[in-house]
Design a protein around this motif. Structure first.
Motif, PDB file in Angstrom:
ATOM      1  N   ALA A  28       0.822  -1.212   0.000  1.00  0.00           N
ATOM      2  CA  ALA A  28       0.000   0.000   0.000  1.00  0.00           C
ATOM      3  C   ALA A  28       0.853   1.259   0.000  1.00  0.00           C
ATOM      4  CB  ALA A  28      -0.933  -0.017   1.206  1.00  0.00           C
ATOM      5  N   GLU A  29       2.050   1.188   0.576  1.00  0.00           N
ATOM      6  CA  GLU A  29       2.951   2.341   0.612  1.00  0.00           C
ATOM      7  C   GLU A  29       3.587   2.640  -0.741  1.00  0.00           C
ATOM      8  OE1 GLU A  29       2.600   0.759   4.716  1.00  0.00           O
ATOM      9  OE2 GLU A  29       2.965  -0.149   2.785  1.00  0.00           O
ATOM     10  N   SER A  30       3.466   1.715  -1.697  1.00  0.00           N
ATOM     11  CA  SER A  30       4.099   1.887  -3.011  1.00  0.00           C
ATOM     12  C   SER A  30       3.100   2.226  -4.116  1.00  0.00           C
ATOM     13  CB  SER A  30       4.834   0.606  -3.401  1.00  0.00           C
ATOM     14  OG  SER A  30       5.840   0.317  -2.461  1.00  0.00           O
ATOM     15  N   ASP A  36       0.428   5.528   4.299  1.00  0.00           N
ATOM     16  CA  ASP A  36       1.640   5.583   5.112  1.00  0.00           C
ATOM     17  C   ASP A  36       1.630   4.561   6.247  1.00  0.00           C
ATOM     18  OD1 ASP A  36      -0.036   6.714   7.028  1.00  0.00           O
ATOM     19  OD2 ASP A  36       0.757   8.727   6.771  1.00  0.00           O
ATOM     20  N   GLY A  37       0.479   3.941   6.528  1.00  0.00           N
ATOM     21  CA  GLY A  37       0.405   2.907   7.553  1.00  0.00           C
ATOM     22  C   GLY A  37       0.462   3.433   8.969  1.00  0.00           C
ATOM     23  N   VAL A  38       0.405   4.749   9.148  1.00  0.00           N
ATOM     24  CA  VAL A  38       0.450   5.333  10.486  1.00  0.00           C
ATOM     25  C   VAL A  38      -0.985   5.519  10.977  1.00  0.00           C
ATOM     26  CG1 VAL A  38       1.173   7.311  11.868  1.00  0.00           C
ATOM     27  CG2 VAL A  38       2.613   6.493   9.990  1.00  0.00           C
ATOM     28  N   LEU A  39      -1.328   4.786  12.009  1.00  0.00           N
ATOM     29  CA  LEU A  39      -2.683   4.818  12.566  1.00  0.00           C
ATOM     30  C   LEU A  39      -2.631   5.053  14.065  1.00  0.00           C
ATOM     31  CD1 LEU A  39      -4.049   1.685  10.703  1.00  0.00           C
ATOM     32  CD2 LEU A  39      -4.690   4.050  10.267  1.00  0.00           C
ATOM     33  N   GLY A  84      -2.481  -8.584   4.985  1.00  0.00           N
ATOM     34  CA  GLY A  84      -1.373  -8.385   4.074  1.00  0.00           C
ATOM     35  C   GLY A  84      -1.028  -6.929   3.860  1.00  0.00           C
ATOM     36  N   ALA A  85       0.192  -6.696   3.380  1.00  0.00           N
ATOM     37  CA  ALA A  85       0.708  -5.335   3.200  1.00  0.00           C
ATOM     38  C   ALA A  85       0.160  -4.645   1.964  1.00  0.00           C
ATOM     39  CB  ALA A  85       2.227  -5.365   3.137  1.00  0.00           C
ATOM     40  N   ASP A  86      -0.535  -5.386   1.095  1.00  0.00           N
ATOM     41  CA  ASP A  86      -1.047  -4.766  -0.129  1.00  0.00           C
ATOM     42  C   ASP A  86      -2.461  -4.211   0.032  1.00  0.00           C
ATOM     43  OD1 ASP A  86      -1.905  -7.453   0.079  1.00  0.00           O
ATOM     44  OD2 ASP A  86      -2.428  -7.481  -2.041  1.00  0.00           O
ATOM     45  N   GLU A 113      -6.955   3.422   7.631  1.00  0.00           N
ATOM     46  CA  GLU A 113      -6.403   4.635   7.029  1.00  0.00           C
ATOM     47  C   GLU A 113      -7.309   5.130   5.908  1.00  0.00           C
ATOM     48  OE1 GLU A 113      -2.261   6.207   4.982  1.00  0.00           O
ATOM     49  OE2 GLU A 113      -2.268   4.344   6.108  1.00  0.00           O
ATOM     50  N   ARG A 114      -7.536   6.425   5.870  1.00  0.00           N
ATOM     51  CA  ARG A 114      -8.367   7.111   4.870  1.00  0.00           C
ATOM     52  C   ARG A 114      -9.804   6.616   4.847  1.00  0.00           C
ATOM     53  NH1 ARG A 114      -4.987   6.780  -0.372  1.00  0.00           N
ATOM     54  NH2 ARG A 114      -2.973   7.273   0.482  1.00  0.00           N
TER      55      ARG A 114
END
Length: 146
Positions: A28-30, A36-39, A84-86, A113-114
């Protein structure tokens, strides 16, 4: 004859099933518009305040009830991006709440996020066990957890 037809159908379907399972995973960061994964943490006052406010509003508007959350107890994280990270970054939490009828109930919630107002900030999705009257999250809020 039936087994022959079954074998032929498997040969035709297998490449499609394999292709569907091997999609490229993009964190998701790419992405073009990256996350940004900051929660916030599970016990953040802003998160609990949003849940408390939305609970009160939902009870009044949909169920014509004066039930409110009086306090939160034992907040804990039960998963961070477990799918997962995606996918959209999401933190899964649980807690106990004391409601105005003096009952202690389980609360399952996630911070995504969002997922807030027009996607500008984080948002919450939550379920109080025993008060999900239309079973939107399944029995005992099962689908509100990872």
């Amino acid at each position: 004859m039936k087994s022959f037809l079954f074998a032929c159908s498997l040969l035709i379907l297998c490449p499609c099933m394999i292709a569907a399972q091997t999609r490229p995973l993009v964190p998701a960061e790419s992405r073009a518009v990256p996350y940004d994964g900051v929660l916030p943490a599970c016990d953040a006052s802003s998160v609990l305040g949003e849940i408390e406010s939305n609970f009160k509003s939902r009870e009044k508007s949909y169920w014509d009830s004066d039930l409110v959350i009086l306090s939160f107890q034992n907040m804990q994280e039960i998963g961070y991006r477990p799918m997962g990270a995606d996918l959209v970054p999401r933190r899964y939490c649980r807690a106990s709440v004391v409601t105005s009828d003096q009952k202690i109930r389980d609360l399952s919630y996630s911070i995504g996020e969002r997922e807030g107002l027009i996607g500008f900030t984080w948002g919450t999705e939550w379920c109080v066990a025993g008060l999900d009257r239309n079973y939107a999250f399944g029995l005992e809020c099962r689908s509100a957890r990872p």
